[in-house]
Enzyme design. Structure first.
Site, short mmCIF file in Angstrom:
data_model
loop_
_atom_site.label_atom_id
_atom_site.label_comp_id
_atom_site.label_asym_id
_atom_site.label_seq_id
_atom_site.Cartn_x
_atom_site.Cartn_y
_atom_site.Cartn_z
N PHE A 168 -14.25 -0.71 16.09
CA PHE A 168 -14.63 -0.38 17.47
C PHE A 168 -16.14 -0.15 17.59
CE2 PHE A 168 -10.30 1.48 19.13
CZ PHE A 168 -9.73 0.22 19.03
N SER A 219 -14.54 1.69 12.40
CA SER A 219 -15.64 0.77 12.12
C SER A 219 -15.54 -0.46 13.03
CB SER A 219 -15.68 0.39 10.64
OG SER A 219 -14.42 0.02 10.17
N ARG A 263 -10.84 -1.32 9.59
CA ARG A 263 -10.17 -0.15 10.15
C ARG A 263 -10.73 0.17 11.54
NH1 ARG A 263 -10.07 3.62 4.86
NH2 ARG A 263 -11.73 2.20 4.24
N VAL A 264 -9.99 1.00 12.26
CA VAL A 264 -10.24 1.07 13.70
C VAL A 264 -11.63 1.61 14.06
CG1 VAL A 264 -9.11 3.33 14.05
CG2 VAL A 264 -9.18 1.67 15.90
N ARG A 322 -3.64 8.62 16.01
CA ARG A 322 -4.15 8.98 14.68
C ARG A 322 -5.02 10.22 14.88
NH1 ARG A 322 -1.18 5.28 13.90
NH2 ARG A 322 -1.41 3.49 12.50
N TYR A 342 0.84 -1.20 0.00
CA TYR A 342 0.00 0.00 0.00
C TYR A 342 0.88 1.26 0.00
CZ TYR A 342 -3.73 3.22 1.48
OH TYR A 342 -4.64 4.24 1.55
N ASP A 343 1.80 1.32 0.97
CA ASP A 343 2.60 2.55 1.14
C ASP A 343 3.47 2.83 -0.10
OD1 ASP A 343 1.59 1.97 3.62
OD2 ASP A 343 3.45 2.25 4.72
N GLY A 399 3.15 1.49 -3.10
CA GLY A 399 2.30 1.68 -4.27
C GLY A 399 1.84 3.13 -4.37
P1 NAD Z 1 -12.45 1.57 0.13
O1 NAD Z 1 -11.71 0.29 0.22
O2 NAD Z 1 -13.78 1.69 0.79
O3 NAD Z 1 -12.66 1.99 -1.40
C1 NAD Z 1 -11.80 1.65 -2.44
C2 NAD Z 1 -12.61 1.37 -3.69
O4 NAD Z 1 -11.73 1.07 -4.77
C3 NAD Z 1 -13.52 0.14 -3.53
O5 NAD Z 1 -14.81 0.43 -4.04
C4 NAD Z 1 -12.82 -0.93 -4.35
O6 NAD Z 1 -13.69 -1.95 -4.81
C5 NAD Z 1 -12.21 -0.09 -5.46
N1 NAD Z 1 -11.06 -0.73 -6.13
C6 NAD Z 1 -10.00 -1.32 -5.55
N2 NAD Z 1 -9.16 -1.78 -6.49
C7 NAD Z 1 -9.70 -1.46 -7.70
C8 NAD Z 1 -9.31 -1.67 -9.05
N3 NAD Z 1 -8.18 -2.31 -9.34
N4 NAD Z 1 -10.13 -1.22 -10.02
C9 NAD Z 1 -11.29 -0.60 -9.74
N5 NAD Z 1 -11.71 -0.35 -8.48
C10 NAD Z 1 -10.91 -0.79 -7.47
O7 NAD Z 1 -11.46 2.69 0.66
P2 NAD Z 1 -11.70 4.26 0.94
O8 NAD Z 1 -11.48 4.50 2.36
O9 NAD Z 1 -12.94 4.71 0.29
O10 NAD Z 1 -10.45 4.87 0.16
C11 NAD Z 1 -10.58 5.46 -1.12
C12 NAD Z 1 -9.22 5.99 -1.56
O11 NAD Z 1 -8.77 6.98 -0.63
C13 NAD Z 1 -8.15 4.90 -1.63
O12 NAD Z 1 -7.34 5.12 -2.75
C14 NAD Z 1 -7.36 5.12 -0.36
O13 NAD Z 1 -6.02 4.72 -0.50
C15 NAD Z 1 -7.48 6.62 -0.16
N6 NAD Z 1 -7.32 6.97 1.26
C16 NAD Z 1 -8.32 6.72 2.16
C17 NAD Z 1 -8.12 7.03 3.50
C18 NAD Z 1 -9.18 6.80 4.54
O14 NAD Z 1 -8.94 7.03 5.72
N7 NAD Z 1 -10.38 6.38 4.20
C19 NAD Z 1 -6.91 7.59 3.92
C20 NAD Z 1 -5.92 7.79 2.97
C21 NAD Z 1 -6.13 7.51 1.64
N1 UDP Z 2 -6.36 -0.70 15.42
C1 UDP Z 2 -6.70 -1.29 16.62
N2 UDP Z 2 -7.74 -2.16 16.63
C2 UDP Z 2 -8.47 -2.46 15.54
C3 UDP Z 2 -8.12 -1.86 14.30
C4 UDP Z 2 -7.05 -0.99 14.28
O1 UDP Z 2 -6.08 -1.03 17.66
O2 UDP Z 2 -9.42 -3.26 15.65
C5 UDP Z 2 -5.25 0.28 15.42
C6 UDP Z 2 -4.17 0.00 14.38
O3 UDP Z 2 -3.21 -0.89 14.90
C7 UDP Z 2 -3.63 1.40 14.15
C8 UDP Z 2 -4.84 2.31 14.34
O4 UDP Z 2 -5.80 1.53 15.05
O5 UDP Z 2 -2.68 1.72 15.15
C9 UDP Z 2 -5.47 2.77 13.03
O6 UDP Z 2 -5.65 1.61 12.24
P1 UDP Z 2 -6.43 1.64 10.84
O7 UDP Z 2 -6.32 0.27 10.26
O8 UDP Z 2 -7.78 2.21 11.06
O9 UDP Z 2 -5.65 2.70 9.96
P2 UDP Z 2 -4.10 2.96 9.65
O10 UDP Z 2 -3.24 2.08 10.51
O11 UDP Z 2 -3.95 2.67 8.20
O12 UDP Z 2 -3.93 4.39 10.00
#
Ligand code: NAD
Ligand code: UDP
Length: 309
Positions: A189, A187, A184-185, A209, A143-144, A146
């Protein structure tokens, strides 16, 4: 204006599609449903300005649009670690395909980058100038790295081909339409609290965070997209109120009026210890500030999860 929203059936993408339609714009939602779901966009399907295309952006696509938002990529560690190679392909091949489309169409394109480009940061708050501290071969690397490669691609398509790009570094965002199995955290919790299960903290709970409510983020995204073409970012967008995971767990138990306990599980690999955006650039460029307080956003999200579980 015709907008392509890649990843439009996901959490952030579905809110963006809805907002663009409210502004009377056309939306082409492209998604392969890796983590997205039709439920998130079911209310939009009857709108004549909305079209859904099932497509994986790692393969080229030929569409005619004016603007592109690239949100396609699983964002939850639990989800992207299931298929790291596909995650990398989505950020790298997917970005190349969408940038190629932008170049052919002269279409402005926004990349949803992430605070993860800073890795486990050695300075806080994180300014856009900070290069980060990222492990290239750990479980989060697909992820990072990419997303870091995608930033390079966006920057170079701008420099070499004059493509109008916007690189937005999104910090942790939450709200309705997150998937129940997302992992993710916030949802996790909330669902645990509503079900009366123990809230699972990974590690000692002292990692931090900052959590941004979805409506604030969408506003920032649209404002950034509308900035002058000379401003390409990267620009941080998020909330800057720092919380430990332990305090988040306690807040959610209180707000959900739950009797759940908290348990501490093993820490996860390369989990950043702290994360907090420096928002000066967003303030200067788009006069943007997060408005929704954490408690209000959590209450709205709790109501959403009550309705889906
Ligand atoms: P999410 O997983 O809910 O949404 C991602 C969407 O992309 C999904 O609908 C998935 O089916 C689609 N997808 C994945 N791979 C695909 C592919 N190869 N082709 C077409 N569709 C594809 O995640 P999100 O939280 O909505 O995140 C959306 C974007 O924002 C992501 O790029 C994520 O990296 C970025 N982002 C989100 C957060 C956050 O906290 N939510 C933080 C930083 C960056
Ligand atoms: N985390 C946690 N319990 C969970 C899910 C996540 O303690 O059930 C922690 C995780 O280890 C991280 C923080 O919550 O330190 C945020 O995690 P998340 O996956 O939401 O996002 P990211 O790590 O990508 O910021």
């Amino acid at each position: 204006m015709v907008n392509l929203v890649a990843g439009g059936a996901g959490f952030i993408g579905s809110h963006l599609c809805k907002k663009l339609l409210e502004k009377n714009e056309q939306v082409l939602c492209v998604d392969n449903f890796y983590t997205g779901k039709k439920d998130n966009i079911k209310d939009l399907l009857n709108n004549s300005k909305f079209e859904l295309v099932r497509h994986d952006i790692t393969f080229p696509l030929y569409l005619e649009v004016d603007r592109i938002y690239n949100l396609a990529c699983p964002a939850s560690p639990k989800q992207y670690e299931k298929n790291p190679v596909q995650t990398l392909k989505t950020s790298v091949h997917g970005s190349i395909n969408l940038l190629g489309l932008s170049k052919r169409l002269n279409a402005r394109i926004l990349q949803s980058s992430t605070s993860e480009v800073y890795g486990d940061p050695l300075e806080s708050p994180q300014r856009e100038e900070y290069f980060g501290n990222v492990n290239p071969i750990g479980s989060r690397s697909c992820y990072d790295e990419g997303k870091r490669c995608a930033e390079t691609l966006f920057n170079d398509y701008h420099k070499q081909h004059g493509v109008e790009v916007k690189i937005m570094r999104i910090f942790n965002t939450y709200g309705p339409n997150m998937d129940v199995d997302d992992g993710r955290v916030i949802s996790n919790f909330i669902i645990q609290a509503l079900k009366g299960e123990s809230l699972t903290i990974y590690g000692d709970g002292q990692q931090t965070r900052c959590f941004c409510y979805i409506n604030d983020l969408i506003e920032g995204m649209l404002d950034f997209m509308n900035t002058d073409k000379s401003f390409i970012g990267p620009m941080n967008v998020g909330n800057d109120e720092e919380e430990t995971m332990l305090s988040i767990a306690e807040k959610i138990i209180n707000l959900a009026k739950s009797k759940s306990k908290i348990i501490f599980l093993d820490p996860v690999e390369d989990d950043p210890r702290q994360r907090k955006p420096d928002l000066s650039l967003a303030k200067k460029k788009i006069n943007w500030n997060p408005k929704v307080p954490l408690e209000a956003g959590l209450l709205r999200t709790i109501e959403y999860f009550k309705s889906v579980i």
